[in-house]
Every structure is written in C-alpha cells, then in structure tokens.
Design a protein around this motif. Structure first.
Motif, PDB file in Angstrom:
ATOM      1  N   SER A  21       0.845  -1.184   0.000  1.00 47.92           N
ATOM      2  CA  SER A  21       0.000   0.000   0.000  1.00 47.92           C
ATOM      3  C   SER A  21       0.881   1.235   0.000  1.00 47.92           C
ATOM      4  CB  SER A  21      -0.908   0.024   1.240  1.00 47.92           C
ATOM      5  OG  SER A  21      -1.768  -1.083   1.271  1.00 47.92           O
ATOM      6  N   CYS A  22       0.372   2.309  -0.574  1.00 44.97           N
ATOM      7  CA  CYS A  22       1.075   3.582  -0.579  1.00 44.97           C
ATOM      8  C   CYS A  22       0.063   4.663  -0.248  1.00 44.97           C
ATOM      9  CB  CYS A  22       1.714   3.836  -1.929  1.00 44.97           C
ATOM     10  SG  CYS A  22       2.444   5.485  -2.094  1.00 44.97           S
ATOM     11  N   ALA A  23       0.224   5.261   0.922  1.00 49.56           N
ATOM     12  CA  ALA A  23      -0.679   6.311   1.357  1.00 49.56           C
ATOM     13  C   ALA A  23      -0.083   7.672   1.021  1.00 49.56           C
ATOM     14  CB  ALA A  23      -0.918   6.201   2.851  1.00 49.56           C
ATOM     15  N   SER A  24      -0.953   8.548   0.542  1.00 45.31           N
ATOM     16  CA  SER A  24      -0.513   9.882   0.138  1.00 45.31           C
ATOM     17  C   SER A  24      -1.170  10.958   0.979  1.00 45.31           C
ATOM     18  CB  SER A  24      -0.875  10.111  -1.326  1.00 45.31           C
ATOM     19  OG  SER A  24      -0.633  11.451  -1.705  1.00 45.31           O
ATOM     20  N   SER A  25      -0.402  11.966   1.303  1.00 46.56           N
ATOM     21  CA  SER A  25      -0.962  13.129   1.979  1.00 46.56           C
ATOM     22  C   SER A  25      -1.442  14.122   0.930  1.00 46.56           C
ATOM     23  CB  SER A  25       0.092  13.784   2.868  1.00 46.56           C
ATOM     24  OG  SER A  25       1.136  14.299   2.070  1.00 46.56           O
ATOM     25  N   LYS A  31      -5.299  13.656  -8.761  1.00 42.01           N
ATOM     26  CA  LYS A  31      -4.803  14.288  -9.975  1.00 42.01           C
ATOM     27  C   LYS A  31      -3.435  13.770 -10.408  1.00 42.01           C
ATOM     28  CE  LYS A  31      -7.439  18.520  -9.272  1.00 42.01           C
ATOM     29  NZ  LYS A  31      -8.437  18.102 -10.273  1.00 42.01           N
ATOM     30  N   TYR A  32      -2.872  12.842  -9.651  1.00 41.65           N
ATOM     31  CA  TYR A  32      -1.555  12.295  -9.971  1.00 41.65           C
ATOM     32  C   TYR A  32      -1.676  10.865 -10.494  1.00 41.65           C
ATOM     33  CZ  TYR A  32       0.647  16.171  -7.516  1.00 41.65           C
ATOM     34  OH  TYR A  32       1.069  17.415  -7.139  1.00 41.65           O
ATOM     35  N   ALA A  33      -0.899  10.566 -11.524  1.00 41.57           N
ATOM     36  CA  ALA A  33      -0.689   9.171 -11.881  1.00 41.57           C
ATOM     37  C   ALA A  33       0.282   8.583 -10.871  1.00 41.57           C
ATOM     38  CB  ALA A  33      -0.129   9.068 -13.296  1.00 41.57           C
ATOM     39  N   MET A  34       0.100   7.332 -10.570  1.00 39.12           N
ATOM     40  CA  MET A  34       0.909   6.678  -9.541  1.00 39.12           C
ATOM     41  C   MET A  34       1.661   5.491 -10.129  1.00 39.12           C
ATOM     42  SD  MET A  34       0.229   8.541  -6.951  1.00 39.12           S
ATOM     43  CE  MET A  34       1.051   7.552  -5.702  1.00 39.12           C
ATOM     44  N   GLY A  35       2.852   5.294  -9.615  1.00 40.38           N
ATOM     45  CA  GLY A  35       3.657   4.184 -10.112  1.00 40.38           C
ATOM     46  C   GLY A  35       4.338   3.436  -8.984  1.00 40.38           C
ATOM     47  N   ILE A  70      -1.969  -3.401 -10.093  1.00 40.99           N
ATOM     48  CA  ILE A  70      -1.980  -2.094  -9.460  1.00 40.99           C
ATOM     49  C   ILE A  70      -3.413  -1.576  -9.432  1.00 40.99           C
ATOM     50  CG2 ILE A  70      -1.519  -0.845 -11.621  1.00 40.99           C
ATOM     51  CD1 ILE A  70       0.156   1.154  -9.951  1.00 40.99           C
ATOM     52  N   SER A  71      -3.764  -0.908  -8.339  1.00 45.49           N
ATOM     53  CA  SER A  71      -5.098  -0.307  -8.228  1.00 45.49           C
ATOM     54  C   SER A  71      -4.987   0.928  -7.337  1.00 45.49           C
ATOM     55  CB  SER A  71      -6.095  -1.308  -7.639  1.00 45.49           C
ATOM     56  OG  SER A  71      -5.708  -1.712  -6.343  1.00 45.49           O
ATOM     57  N   ARG A  72      -6.037   1.733  -7.346  1.00 40.81           N
ATOM     58  CA  ARG A  72      -6.016   2.927  -6.504  1.00 40.81           C
ATOM     59  C   ARG A  72      -7.405   3.196  -5.961  1.00 40.81           C
ATOM     60  NH1 ARG A  72      -3.808   7.675  -9.921  1.00 40.81           N
ATOM     61  NH2 ARG A  72      -4.380   8.892  -8.081  1.00 40.81           N
ATOM     62  N   ASP A  73      -7.428   3.834  -4.800  1.00 44.74           N
ATOM     63  CA  ASP A  73      -8.671   4.270  -4.178  1.00 44.74           C
ATOM     64  C   ASP A  73      -8.502   5.754  -3.867  1.00 44.74           C
ATOM     65  OD1 ASP A  73     -10.822   4.869  -2.528  1.00 44.74           O
ATOM     66  OD2 ASP A  73     -10.772   2.935  -1.508  1.00 44.74           O
ATOM     67  N   ASN A  74      -9.036   6.591  -4.727  1.00 44.61           N
ATOM     68  CA  ASN A  74      -8.838   8.037  -4.567  1.00 44.61           C
ATOM     69  C   ASN A  74      -9.510   8.568  -3.305  1.00 44.61           C
ATOM     70  OD1 ASN A  74      -7.260   8.196  -6.855  1.00 44.61           O
ATOM     71  ND2 ASN A  74      -8.925   8.883  -8.177  1.00 44.61           N
ATOM     72  N   ALA A  75     -10.573   7.904  -2.851  1.00 43.58           N
ATOM     73  CA  ALA A  75     -11.238   8.341  -1.620  1.00 43.58           C
ATOM     74  C   ALA A  75     -10.340   8.134  -0.405  1.00 43.58           C
ATOM     75  CB  ALA A  75     -12.541   7.591  -1.444  1.00 43.58           C
ATOM     76  N   LYS A  76      -9.447   7.156  -0.508  1.00 43.61           N
ATOM     77  CA  LYS A  76      -8.536   6.852   0.601  1.00 43.61           C
ATOM     78  C   LYS A  76      -7.122   7.373   0.348  1.00 43.61           C
ATOM     79  CE  LYS A  76     -10.985   2.695   2.135  1.00 43.61           C
ATOM     80  NZ  LYS A  76     -10.877   1.232   2.418  1.00 43.61           N
ATOM     81  N   THR A  78      -4.889   6.307  -1.631  1.00 44.80           N
ATOM     82  CA  THR A  78      -4.023   5.142  -1.525  1.00 44.80           C
ATOM     83  C   THR A  78      -3.939   4.401  -2.862  1.00 44.80           C
ATOM     84  OG1 THR A  78      -4.592   4.884   0.812  1.00 44.80           O
ATOM     85  CG2 THR A  78      -3.590   2.988  -0.280  1.00 44.80           C
ATOM     86  N   VAL A  79      -2.741   3.934  -3.159  1.00 49.30           N
ATOM     87  CA  VAL A  79      -2.523   3.069  -4.313  1.00 49.30           C
ATOM     88  C   VAL A  79      -1.978   1.739  -3.802  1.00 49.30           C
ATOM     89  CG1 VAL A  79      -0.192   3.943  -4.746  1.00 49.30           C
ATOM     90  CG2 VAL A  79      -1.488   2.897  -6.601  1.00 49.30           C
ATOM     91  N   TYR A  80      -2.353   0.666  -4.460  1.00 47.92           N
ATOM     92  CA  TYR A  80      -2.006  -0.680  -4.014  1.00 47.92           C
ATOM     93  C   TYR A  80      -1.230  -1.422  -5.102  1.00 47.92           C
ATOM     94  CZ  TYR A  80      -5.841   0.422  -0.825  1.00 47.92           C
ATOM     95  OH  TYR A  80      -6.672   1.034   0.087  1.00 47.92           O
TER      96      TYR A  80
END
Length: 126
Positions: A21-25, A31-35, A70-76, A78-80
């Motif tokens: 998991s990767c949590a973002s502040s 608005k960001y692509a994640m890798g 890879i997946s993401r949950d913008n509400a959280k 977080t990217v997985y």
C-alpha cells in the motif's frame, strides 16, 4: 507537495503473495498518476507498474504481467500493488511514486515521477 509512505513489505516464500500500500498526503492525490518501482542491491531502479489519475489506464513491466495488479482508491488517497506468485527475483526495495504527467498509458520512466516514498523491503525466499 505530495508525501508518500509505503507499507506491506516483508518476507514471503516463493509462490506467495503480498499486498503493498502507498498512502498519500494532500488533497490532490486523484490528480496524480501513480507508479511502483523497485530496486535490487547493486541494480538500477526499475519500473514495475503504473496507473493513471482518472481513466485508470495501467501499465506493467513484462516481468510482472499476469502476477501483479496495481489499483487505486482516490477516496482513501491510496494506491495498491497486489503481488501474487512471487519469485526470488522479485526481491527488492519497492517504491511508490507520483507524477503530474497526464499521459495514457501512464509513464514507465523513473525521471517522469516527481514524488517518491522511502520504500519498503520485499524479500522472497526460495
């Protein structure tokens, strides 16, 4: 400014699974692509997987296709990275990264990513 923190790494036997998991502040995560990238000792940092900010288009390294998702949950914010059928050669430090570059499919280049997490160790034993 985006701050990223990875979690979920550890030691697993070959054939096993891990979910990173990767949590973002910040409030602009969507608005960001994640890798995800990884770096083994003595080697360069390599692309693993990426996902766009809105269309959820994805890209994978050939070495992980069919095993990693890879997946993401913008509400959280977080990217997985779900990693299945792990192999000893998957052993590395895994890094989460964010880019404001809006291309589809997402960029696979290290230099395209603006923000990086500190990394999490994944070790796969044979």
């Amino acid at each position: 400014q985006v701050q990223l923190v990875e979690s979920g790494g550890g030691l697993v036997q070959a054939g096993g699974s891990l979910r990173l998991s990767c949590a973002s502040s910040g409030r602009t995560f969507s608005k960001y692509a994640m890798g995800w990238f990884r770096q083994a000792p003595g080697k360069e940092r390599d692309f693993v997987a990426a996902i766009t900010w809105s269309t959820y288009s994805t890209a994978y390294a050939d070495s992980v296709k069919g095993r990693f998702t890879i997946s993401r949950d913008n509400a959280k914010n977080t990217v997985y990275l779900q990693m299945n059928s792990l192999k000893p050669e998957d052993t590395a430090v895994y890094y989460c990264a964010a880019t404001s570059l809006r291309v589809s499919p997402p960029s696979v280049l290290v230099r395209a990513y603006d923000y990086w997490g500190p990394g999490t160790q994944v070790t796969v034993s044979s």
